[in-house]
Write a protein that holds these residues in place. Structure first.
Motif, PDB file in Angstrom:
ATOM      1  N   GLU A  44     -87.969   4.156 110.930  1.00 16.88           N
ATOM      2  CA  GLU A  44     -87.036   3.817 109.873  1.00 16.88           C
ATOM      3  C   GLU A  44     -86.018   2.783 110.370  1.00 16.88           C
ATOM      4  OE1 GLU A  44     -86.091   7.714 107.485  1.00 16.88           O
ATOM      5  OE2 GLU A  44     -86.387   8.187 109.606  1.00 16.88           O
ATOM      6  N   LEU A  45     -85.709   1.805 109.526  1.00 16.07           N
ATOM      7  CA  LEU A  45     -84.799   0.731 109.895  1.00 16.07           C
ATOM      8  C   LEU A  45     -83.457   0.891 109.201  1.00 16.07           C
ATOM      9  CD1 LEU A  45     -87.243  -2.320 109.684  1.00 16.07           C
ATOM     10  CD2 LEU A  45     -86.598  -1.002 111.714  1.00 16.07           C
ATOM     11  N   LEU A  46     -82.400   0.482 109.903  1.00 17.12           N
ATOM     12  CA  LEU A  46     -81.067   0.506 109.319  1.00 17.12           C
ATOM     13  C   LEU A  46     -80.845  -0.758 108.491  1.00 17.12           C
ATOM     14  CD1 LEU A  46     -78.994   1.735 112.395  1.00 17.12           C
ATOM     15  CD2 LEU A  46     -80.005   3.111 110.576  1.00 17.12           C
ATOM     16  N   HIS A  47     -79.907  -0.677 107.569  1.00 23.00           N
ATOM     17  CA  HIS A  47     -79.568  -1.836 106.747  1.00 23.00           C
ATOM     18  C   HIS A  47     -78.601  -2.738 107.514  1.00 23.00           C
ATOM     19  CE1 HIS A  47     -80.720   1.220 103.713  1.00 23.00           C
ATOM     20  NE2 HIS A  47     -81.161   0.186 103.020  1.00 23.00           N
ATOM     21  N   PHE A  48     -79.011  -3.952 107.813  1.00 23.40           N
ATOM     22  CA  PHE A  48     -78.122  -4.951 108.398  1.00 23.40           C
ATOM     23  C   PHE A  48     -78.323  -6.254 107.647  1.00 23.40           C
ATOM     24  CE2 PHE A  48     -78.303  -2.117 112.181  1.00 23.40           C
ATOM     25  CZ  PHE A  48     -76.939  -1.898 112.305  1.00 23.40           C
ATOM     26  N   THR A  49     -77.222  -6.896 107.277  1.00 22.89           N
ATOM     27  CA  THR A  49     -77.261  -8.122 106.490  1.00 22.89           C
ATOM     28  C   THR A  49     -76.573  -9.248 107.249  1.00 22.89           C
ATOM     29  OG1 THR A  49     -77.113  -6.811 104.462  1.00 22.89           O
ATOM     30  CG2 THR A  49     -76.649  -9.172 104.278  1.00 22.89           C
ATOM     31  N   LEU A  59     -73.949   1.282 116.015  1.00 26.32           N
ATOM     32  CA  LEU A  59     -73.570   0.333 114.973  1.00 26.32           C
ATOM     33  C   LEU A  59     -73.930   0.883 113.598  1.00 26.32           C
ATOM     34  CD1 LEU A  59     -74.703  -3.074 116.554  1.00 26.32           C
ATOM     35  CD2 LEU A  59     -72.554  -1.820 116.871  1.00 26.32           C
ATOM     36  N   LEU A  60     -73.016   0.661 112.651  1.00 22.45           N
ATOM     37  CA  LEU A  60     -73.241   1.095 111.280  1.00 22.45           C
ATOM     38  C   LEU A  60     -72.684   0.027 110.350  1.00 22.45           C
ATOM     39  CD1 LEU A  60     -74.043   3.354 109.205  1.00 22.45           C
ATOM     40  CD2 LEU A  60     -71.677   4.176 109.411  1.00 22.45           C
ATOM     41  N   GLN A  61     -73.533  -0.506 109.470  1.00 22.65           N
ATOM     42  CA  GLN A  61     -73.058  -1.539 108.560  1.00 22.65           C
ATOM     43  C   GLN A  61     -72.344  -0.926 107.365  1.00 22.65           C
ATOM     44  OE1 GLN A  61     -75.267  -5.254 107.467  1.00 22.65           O
ATOM     45  NE2 GLN A  61     -75.395  -4.278 105.463  1.00 22.65           N
ATOM     46  N   VAL A  62     -71.102  -1.388 107.140  1.00 14.51           N
ATOM     47  CA  VAL A  62     -70.366  -1.005 105.933  1.00 14.51           C
ATOM     48  C   VAL A  62     -69.933  -2.249 105.149  1.00 14.51           C
ATOM     49  CG1 VAL A  62     -69.579   1.186 106.894  1.00 14.51           C
ATOM     50  CG2 VAL A  62     -68.147  -0.852 107.138  1.00 14.51           C
ATOM     51  N   ARG A  73     -70.064  -8.881 101.673  1.00 14.21           N
ATOM     52  CA  ARG A  73     -70.806  -7.852 100.955  1.00 14.21           C
ATOM     53  C   ARG A  73     -70.302  -6.480 101.363  1.00 14.21           C
ATOM     54  NH1 ARG A  73     -75.181  -4.433 102.078  1.00 14.21           N
ATOM     55  NH2 ARG A  73     -76.509  -3.938 100.290  1.00 14.21           N
ATOM     56  N   LEU A  74     -70.082  -5.638 100.379  1.00 15.97           N
ATOM     57  CA  LEU A  74     -69.678  -4.250 100.609  1.00 15.97           C
ATOM     58  C   LEU A  74     -70.907  -3.363 100.485  1.00 15.97           C
ATOM     59  CD1 LEU A  74     -67.451  -2.067 100.870  1.00 15.97           C
ATOM     60  CD2 LEU A  74     -67.214  -2.177  98.380  1.00 15.97           C
ATOM     61  N   SER A  75     -71.213  -2.640 101.535  1.00 17.63           N
ATOM     62  CA  SER A  75     -72.387  -1.759 101.500  1.00 17.63           C
ATOM     63  C   SER A  75     -72.136  -0.587 100.562  1.00 17.63           C
ATOM     64  CB  SER A  75     -72.694  -1.223 102.898  1.00 17.63           C
ATOM     65  OG  SER A  75     -72.980  -2.270 103.794  1.00 17.63           O
ATOM     66  N   PRO A  76     -73.058  -0.317  99.631  1.00 14.39           N
ATOM     67  CA  PRO A  76     -72.916   0.859  98.766  1.00 14.39           C
ATOM     68  C   PRO A  76     -72.887   2.139  99.601  1.00 14.39           C
ATOM     69  CG  PRO A  76     -74.649  -0.601  97.969  1.00 14.39           C
ATOM     70  CD  PRO A  76     -74.272  -1.088  99.331  1.00 14.39           C
ATOM     71  N   ILE A  77     -72.130   3.105  99.173  1.00 11.38           N
ATOM     72  CA  ILE A  77     -72.036   4.374  99.898  1.00 11.38           C
ATOM     73  C   ILE A  77     -73.416   5.004 100.097  1.00 11.38           C
ATOM     74  CG2 ILE A  77     -71.281   6.783  99.666  1.00 11.38           C
ATOM     75  CD1 ILE A  77     -69.091   5.107 100.741  1.00 11.38           C
ATOM     76  N   ALA A  78     -74.268   4.904  99.078  1.00 15.55           N
ATOM     77  CA  ALA A  78     -75.613   5.483  99.182  1.00 15.55           C
ATOM     78  C   ALA A  78     -76.395   4.839 100.323  1.00 15.55           C
ATOM     79  CB  ALA A  78     -76.365   5.300  97.860  1.00 15.55           C
ATOM     80  N   GLU A  79     -76.208   3.540 100.509  1.00 14.08           N
ATOM     81  CA  GLU A  79     -76.889   2.824 101.589  1.00 14.08           C
ATOM     82  C   GLU A  79     -76.367   3.266 102.955  1.00 14.08           C
ATOM     83  OE1 GLU A  79     -77.785  -1.508 101.063  1.00 14.08           O
ATOM     84  OE2 GLU A  79     -76.477  -1.687 102.815  1.00 14.08           O
TER      85      GLU A  79
END
Length: 295
Positions: free
Chosen positions: A2-7, A21-24, A45-51
């Motif tokens: 599983e991959l983390l969300h990074f933009t 590391l955690l993208q918010v 960009r603001l990461s959605p809480i669900a993400e």
């Protein structure tokens, strides 16, 4: 896997190498500093809480005993107090061993938060915030569109101190330009001497084509400081610094890397700089600067 969300671009200070590391957020809310190209092409960009929660579930599976989380983005501390509170509680929910939470911040991000709110964030583990101050000289700050003054730095960081939140500064040598490093160094030291940064991290101005400053150099509107000027500026700054803190000058942009604590290591660091000023040639130092492809 599983991959983390990074933009976009993801940066973290060298001392956060062991942090999870955690993208918010992604990108920068300000994005107007002339010298900066770190988040070029990335809109804020603001990461959605669900993400964020999805990522925390993955981290819980693979790194359940993470003790420190570093929130990515140019300045996540720009988020509202309530948003940061929600994020802190969410991190605690999934990472029960987490002891502290760090991130980048602009000085202006602190302004909207009261001391009481900062204290509440500290109770949740928000600590050791990294602030890209770059300078404490008003002329330099204005020229580079930093969006705040030296007095703002002092006022807002005193709020952090009252809330018992540690913070780290960045000092960017060469930022004032040719023949202005001495003024920048003295005024920045005077500002920093009124505060208690946990560390001061040194970076030397390295201009990339994506920055606004690169275009100003091409047009002749900004003349870069020589490498020897930068070393002399650094020496002046450290010699005028009177507080107890840790100096971290071991990033790729520094032609003379160093690490130490002051006042204990002050004489040693100044001697190392003096040796480099005497023995290193300008062409040699500039060749190194020109070889840097990324910070």
């Amino acid at each position: 896997m599983e991959l983390l969300h990074f933009t976009g671009q993801v940066w973290r200070p060298p001392y956060e190498a062991s942090s999870q590391l955690l993208q918010v957020t992604a990108g920068c809310t300000h994005n107007k500093c002339k010298f900066c190209s770190l988040y070029h092409g990335t809109k804020f960009r603001l990461s959605p809480i669900a993400e964020v929660e999805e990522d925390l579930k993955v981290i819980q599976d693979y790194q359940p005993r993470a003790r420190r989380v570093f929130l990515t983005g140019a300045n996540p501390f720009a988020l509202s107090y309530n948003r940061l509170l929600d994020l802190g509680l969410l991190i605690r929910k999934y990472l029960r061993h987490c002891e502290s939470i760090g991130m980048f911040s602009r000085i202006s991000d602190i302004k909207s938060k009261t001391v009481e709110e900062l204290q509440n964030l500290r109770h949740l583990g928000f600590d050791s915030i990294s602030i890209g101050t770059e300078s404490g000289d008003d002329d330099t700050l204005a020229m580079m569109n930093k969006g705040y003054t030296a007095n703002d730095i002092i006022e807002q960081c005193k709020k952090l101190e009252e809330a018992n939140i540690r913070y780290n500064f960045v000092y960017l040598t060469g930022l004032a330009g040719r023949n202005k490093g001495e003024q920048n160094a003295v005024n920045t030291a005077n500002a920093f001497n009124q505060l208690h940064p946990f560390t001061i991290n040194f970076v030397s101005l390295t201009v990339f084509p994506e920055s606004e400053l690169y275009q100003e150099i091409q047009c002749g509107n900004f003349v870069e400081a020589t490498e020897h000027e930068r070393l002399l500026e650094l020496r002046t700054f450290i010699s005028n610094l009177c507080i107890e803190t840790t100096l971290l000058g071991n990033t790729v942009s520094n032609t003379v890397p160093f690490v130490g604590m002051i006042p204990n290591d002050k004489v040693r660091i100044l001697n190392e700089l003096d040796s480099a000023i005497r023995n290193a040639g300008e062409d040699e130092l500039r060749l190194y600067r020109d070889s840097i492809v990324s910070l």
